[in-house]
Write a protein that holds these residues in place. Structure first.
Motif, PDB file in Angstrom:
ATOM      1  N   PRO A  65      32.786  29.762  43.259  1.00  0.00           N
ATOM      2  CA  PRO A  65      32.213  30.964  43.879  1.00  0.00           C
ATOM      3  C   PRO A  65      33.164  31.667  44.842  1.00  0.00           C
ATOM      4  CG  PRO A  65      30.630  29.154  43.893  1.00  0.00           C
ATOM      5  CD  PRO A  65      31.935  28.571  43.451  1.00  0.00           C
ATOM      6  N   ASP A  66      34.166  30.925  45.362  1.00  0.00           N
ATOM      7  CA  ASP A  66      35.112  31.539  46.295  1.00  0.00           C
ATOM      8  C   ASP A  66      35.967  32.613  45.629  1.00  0.00           C
ATOM      9  OD1 ASP A  66      36.188  29.062  45.005  1.00  0.00           O
ATOM     10  OD2 ASP A  66      38.068  29.789  45.871  1.00  0.00           O
ATOM     11  N   LEU A  67      35.949  32.668  44.289  1.00  0.00           N
ATOM     12  CA  LEU A  67      36.747  33.657  43.562  1.00  0.00           C
ATOM     13  C   LEU A  67      35.991  34.970  43.341  1.00  0.00           C
ATOM     14  CD1 LEU A  67      38.272  31.359  40.773  1.00  0.00           C
ATOM     15  CD2 LEU A  67      39.476  32.302  42.761  1.00  0.00           C
ATOM     16  N   LYS A  68      34.725  34.985  43.691  1.00  0.00           N
ATOM     17  CA  LYS A  68      33.861  36.113  43.351  1.00  0.00           C
ATOM     18  C   LYS A  68      34.386  37.459  43.846  1.00  0.00           C
ATOM     19  CE  LYS A  68      29.105  37.801  43.781  1.00  0.00           C
ATOM     20  NZ  LYS A  68      27.758  37.555  44.342  1.00  0.00           N
ATOM     21  N   ASP A  69      34.890  37.514  45.056  1.00  0.00           N
ATOM     22  CA  ASP A  69      35.277  38.788  45.665  1.00  0.00           C
ATOM     23  C   ASP A  69      36.783  38.975  45.791  1.00  0.00           C
ATOM     24  OD1 ASP A  69      32.561  39.553  46.059  1.00  0.00           O
ATOM     25  OD2 ASP A  69      32.471  38.213  47.803  1.00  0.00           O
ATOM     26  N   VAL A  70      37.551  38.194  45.031  1.00  0.00           N
ATOM     27  CA  VAL A  70      39.008  38.337  45.090  1.00  0.00           C
ATOM     28  C   VAL A  70      39.549  38.606  43.686  1.00  0.00           C
ATOM     29  CG1 VAL A  70      39.191  36.795  47.062  1.00  0.00           C
ATOM     30  CG2 VAL A  70      39.441  35.864  44.763  1.00  0.00           C
ATOM     31  N   PRO A  71      40.660  39.340  43.588  1.00  0.00           N
ATOM     32  CA  PRO A  71      41.270  39.547  42.272  1.00  0.00           C
ATOM     33  C   PRO A  71      41.944  38.258  41.805  1.00  0.00           C
ATOM     34  CG  PRO A  71      42.633  40.537  43.969  1.00  0.00           C
ATOM     35  CD  PRO A  71      41.384  40.055  44.659  1.00  0.00           C
ATOM     36  N   PHE A  72      41.618  37.800  40.597  1.00  0.00           N
ATOM     37  CA  PHE A  72      42.270  36.590  40.089  1.00  0.00           C
ATOM     38  C   PHE A  72      42.476  36.685  38.590  1.00  0.00           C
ATOM     39  CE2 PHE A  72      37.849  35.430  39.323  1.00  0.00           C
ATOM     40  CZ  PHE A  72      37.893  34.681  38.151  1.00  0.00           C
ATOM     41  N   ALA A  73      43.435  35.909  38.111  1.00  0.00           N
ATOM     42  CA  ALA A  73      43.755  35.867  36.690  1.00  0.00           C
ATOM     43  C   ALA A  73      43.875  34.417  36.256  1.00  0.00           C
ATOM     44  CB  ALA A  73      45.056  36.607  36.407  1.00  0.00           C
ATOM     45  N   VAL A  74      43.486  34.151  35.025  1.00  0.00           N
ATOM     46  CA  VAL A  74      43.621  32.816  34.448  1.00  0.00           C
ATOM     47  C   VAL A  74      44.840  32.826  33.536  1.00  0.00           C
ATOM     48  CG1 VAL A  74      42.528  31.043  33.031  1.00  0.00           C
ATOM     49  CG2 VAL A  74      41.122  32.489  34.523  1.00  0.00           C
ATOM     50  N   GLY A  75      45.741  31.849  33.725  1.00  0.00           N
ATOM     51  CA  GLY A  75      46.919  31.798  32.875  1.00  0.00           C
ATOM     52  C   GLY A  75      47.994  30.904  33.456  1.00  0.00           C
ATOM     53  N   ASP A  76      49.000  30.610  32.621  1.00  0.00           N
ATOM     54  CA  ASP A  76      50.158  29.836  33.059  1.00  0.00           C
ATOM     55  C   ASP A  76      51.330  30.773  33.305  1.00  0.00           C
ATOM     56  OD1 ASP A  76      49.177  27.140  33.083  1.00  0.00           O
ATOM     57  OD2 ASP A  76      49.064  27.266  30.910  1.00  0.00           O
ATOM     58  N   THR A  77      51.929  31.244  32.219  1.00  0.00           N
ATOM     59  CA  THR A  77      53.021  32.212  32.346  1.00  0.00           C
ATOM     60  C   THR A  77      52.573  33.614  31.954  1.00  0.00           C
ATOM     61  OG1 THR A  77      53.757  31.697  30.094  1.00  0.00           O
ATOM     62  CG2 THR A  77      54.781  30.467  31.887  1.00  0.00           C
ATOM     63  N   VAL A  78      51.472  33.670  31.195  1.00  0.00           N
ATOM     64  CA  VAL A  78      50.919  34.939  30.738  1.00  0.00           C
ATOM     65  C   VAL A  78      49.438  34.985  31.102  1.00  0.00           C
ATOM     66  CG1 VAL A  78      50.401  36.359  28.703  1.00  0.00           C
ATOM     67  CG2 VAL A  78      52.575  35.140  28.842  1.00  0.00           C
ATOM     68  N   VAL A  79      48.939  36.153  31.468  1.00  0.00           N
ATOM     69  CA  VAL A  79      47.528  36.309  31.822  1.00  0.00           C
ATOM     70  C   VAL A  79      46.670  36.160  30.560  1.00  0.00           C
ATOM     71  CG1 VAL A  79      45.761  37.897  32.694  1.00  0.00           C
ATOM     72  CG2 VAL A  79      48.025  37.817  33.776  1.00  0.00           C
ATOM     73  N   ALA A  80      45.757  35.182  30.581  1.00  0.00           N
ATOM     74  CA  ALA A  80      44.825  35.002  29.472  1.00  0.00           C
ATOM     75  C   ALA A  80      43.558  35.822  29.688  1.00  0.00           C
ATOM     76  CB  ALA A  80      44.469  33.522  29.319  1.00  0.00           C
ATOM     77  N   ALA A  81      43.155  35.963  30.941  1.00  0.00           N
ATOM     78  CA  ALA A  81      41.975  36.755  31.301  1.00  0.00           C
ATOM     79  C   ALA A  81      42.032  37.039  32.797  1.00  0.00           C
ATOM     80  CB  ALA A  81      40.692  36.005  30.958  1.00  0.00           C
ATOM     81  N   CYS A  82      41.385  38.118  33.202  1.00  0.00           N
ATOM     82  CA  CYS A  82      41.306  38.425  34.630  1.00  0.00           C
ATOM     83  C   CYS A  82      39.952  39.049  34.930  1.00  0.00           C
ATOM     84  CB  CYS A  82      42.447  39.340  35.071  1.00  0.00           C
ATOM     85  SG  CYS A  82      42.545  40.907  34.201  1.00  0.00           S
ATOM     86  N   ASN A  83      39.514  38.931  36.160  1.00  0.00           N
ATOM     87  CA  ASN A  83      38.203  39.471  36.510  1.00  0.00           C
ATOM     88  C   ASN A  83      38.292  40.987  36.688  1.00  0.00           C
ATOM     89  OD1 ASN A  83      39.560  39.585  38.961  1.00  0.00           O
ATOM     90  ND2 ASN A  83      37.900  38.686  40.162  1.00  0.00           N
TER      91      ASN A  83
END
Length: 556
Positions: free
Chosen positions: A124-142
């Motif tokens: 839940p701490d990620l709810k209001d912050v920009p974040f991306a899922v990935g290692d070297t390349v972005v797989a998904a972002c909010n």
């Protein structure tokens, strides 16, 4: 000639190459109002003079040449009599209209930004912050990150420049599979033959369910979405329409959370599709979109206006596909997910660029273990292996091999994959590798494979000389080999069995593989004549004792 990399010489802000750097942000939900020029400029400034930039530039040049050739070919066609082509196109349109099925209720379920949604639910701490899922390349972002221009497929370093406060979350594929399994369980109630598309999308045909329970498609989808939300905490978008093409387009209007229904009426469908950009249609990607735009087709309505040219420009198959797009036609028969999964098991992973052989081999082992896990879930083994290697210049190399027998273990997959990976690296000395992929097809049941191996052993034994399979077991041992010791175990002491002069003299009533003597969950070993569980692990353990390694190789 080496491509120039200066902005003024190589690309301009209105050039196709510059615009291509925008990527999926040009069509994806969540990028409304985002400065796309800023995205393109940031990608350009970060990647210029790189192998990636050179690769993209070459692709853009090749596509531009193809578009120019299409425009020239169309110009020549305009100077000729296209009446026969026009008549043919109208006949095809009439046939497609007569044959289209508008009786079905197809649902497209889209878990938008799936990886990011799962991570945000778990953290839940990620709810209001920009974040991306990935290692070297972005797989998904909010969606917060999307507003800054971050997008899937973007290198993490570029995403960080777009959004300096971006939080990077390592992907957890086991968790994503777990959530997707929960979603599938919910969908199965409404259509056991649902079809999975990618990692975060699915199609259902709820026509039968609606008829049986006398319920409207809208209400069914509303219940399904509530169940998914309750079980997983994930919001999904849903489109309801007459076919998968229209259902998918419909779901895009309501992302990330909601549902949209397009009535199954020809006039409403034609009005819906009329002004739709062709790029929004499944099956029309960036390349085909550029080609269509070069001859004046930007919206689906434009397809009809240019119909007399399409067959000569693109060939019969694409010609008919484009006319189907214009009419809003699409597939209504779904391919059940279980049947899809039985056909192949594949994994591709992007890693941090490296030319170190030990690291690349370690990465390959990781991929092979993931393929093994998929095969284990399916209880399958595969006989055709495809290995893919992508270098840091974004050039891909792949090889398909038909294996002597079906395999499923990570060790076997790795041993068969490694030679091609090594050969590719040797052909590109000191050049870093960035992606590895392994795919197994021609899948067969492990139970079937193992039973077939036993059958082959039995068949060989029935054509061999007496005692040839049992060695000295039926005669007094005259040498150390006579006892066929496996380690410290004497094979004659393993289990009691009746003496037989030869397996070749047995009748069909005493065949050790005769179904009437072995229930479906058991199989009789042709070596020791004892029933064994039809279970891979048990079989292997039993074989290790029953046969020496050389004999296993002989009969496999």
């Amino acid at each position: 000639m080496a491509p120039s990399t200066g902005l003024n010489q190589a690309i301009k802000p209105d050039s196709t190459l510059f615009k291509s750097f925008v990527g999926v942000a040009a069509i994806k939900k969540g990028y409304e109002g985002v400065d796309r020029d800023k995205i393109a400029r940031t990608v350009y400034e970060t990647s210029k003079d790189s192998l990636y930039f050179n690769h993209q530039q070459k692709r853009d040049q090749a596509l531009t040449e193809k578009c120019n050739a299409l425009m020239e070919k169309k110009r020549l066609l305009q100077d000729s009599d296209t009446t026969p082509q026009l008549v043919h196109a109208d006949k095809v349109i009439a046939r497609l209209k007569d044959n289209r099925d508008l009786s079905q209720s197809i649902v497209h379920i889209d878990c938008d930004a799936f990886y990011a949604s799962v991570e945000q639910h778990d953290r839940p701490d990620l709810k209001d912050v920009p974040f991306a899922v990935g290692d070297t390349v972005v797989a998904a972002c909010n969606y917060i990150a999307r507003k800054t221009g971050c997008r899937a497929g973007m290198v993490i370093a570029v995403a960080k420049k777009m959004c300096p406060s971006l939080t990077i979350v390592k992907p957890n594929h086991d968790r994503y599979r777990e959530v997707m399994a929960q979603i599938c369980k919910a969908m199965q109630k409404y259509d056991p033959g649902y079809e999975i598309c990618g990692t975060d999308e699915a199609y259902l045909n709820i026509t039968k369910y609606c008829t049986e329970y006398d319920i409207k498609p809208w209400d069914v989808v509303e219940s399904l979405r509530k169940e998914i939300r309750h079980e997983t905490g994930i919001a999904v978008a849903a489109g309801i329409a007459a076919n998968i093409q229209l259902a998918k387009i419909s779901s895009t209007f309501i992302k990330p959370d909601g549902q949209y229904q397009l009535p199954n009426e020809p006039d409403i469908i034609m009005a819906f599709i009329k002004d739709l950009p062709v790029r929004k249609v499944t099956g029309i990607g960036y390349t085909l979109d550029r080609q269509l735009a070069s001859i004046g087709i930007v919206t689906c309505e434009g397809i009809f206006a240019q119909r007399q040219f399409l067959r000569n420009l693109f060939g019969d198959r694409l010609f008919e596909f484009l006319l189907e797009v214009y009419l809003g036609c699409g597939r209504t028969e779904l391919q059940a997910t279980l049947e899809q999964q039985k056909k192949s098991a594949s994994i591709e992973r992007t890693f941090k660029e490296t030319s170190a052989p030990d690291i690349i081999e370690r990465n390959l082992r990781t991929v092979c273990k993931e393929v093994e896990a998929k095969l284990k879930e399916l209880n399958r083994a595969g006989q055709t292996l495809t290995v893919k290697v992508k270098m840091n210049d974004f050039e891909s190399y792949s090889k398909q091999t038909k294996l002597p027998k079906a395999i499923s273990g990570a060790r076997d997959i790795f041993q068969h994959s490694l030679p091609f990976v090594k050969a590719t690296l040797a052909s590109k000395p000191h050049q870093p590798c960035r992606l590895l992929g392994v795919r197994l097809t021609q899948l067969v049941s492990k139970d079937y494979t193992l039973s077939a191996a036993f059958q082959r052993m039995a068949d060989k034994s029935t054509h061999s000389k007496p005692d040839s399979l049992l060695g000295a077991k039926e005669k007094e041992p005259s040498s150390p080999a006579g006892k066929r010791k496996l380690g410290n175990l004497d094979s004659r002491e393993l289990s009691p069995r009746k003496k037989k002069s030869s397996l070749a003299t047995e009748s069909s009533e005493t065949n050790p593989l005769e179904p009437s003597r072995c229930p479906s969950e058991m199989v009789r070993c042709p070596i020791c004549d004892q029933d064994q569980p039809l279970d891979n692990v048990s079989f292997n353990q039993h074989l290790d004792i029953c046969l020496s390694l050389s004999e296993i190789q002989k009969y496999s």
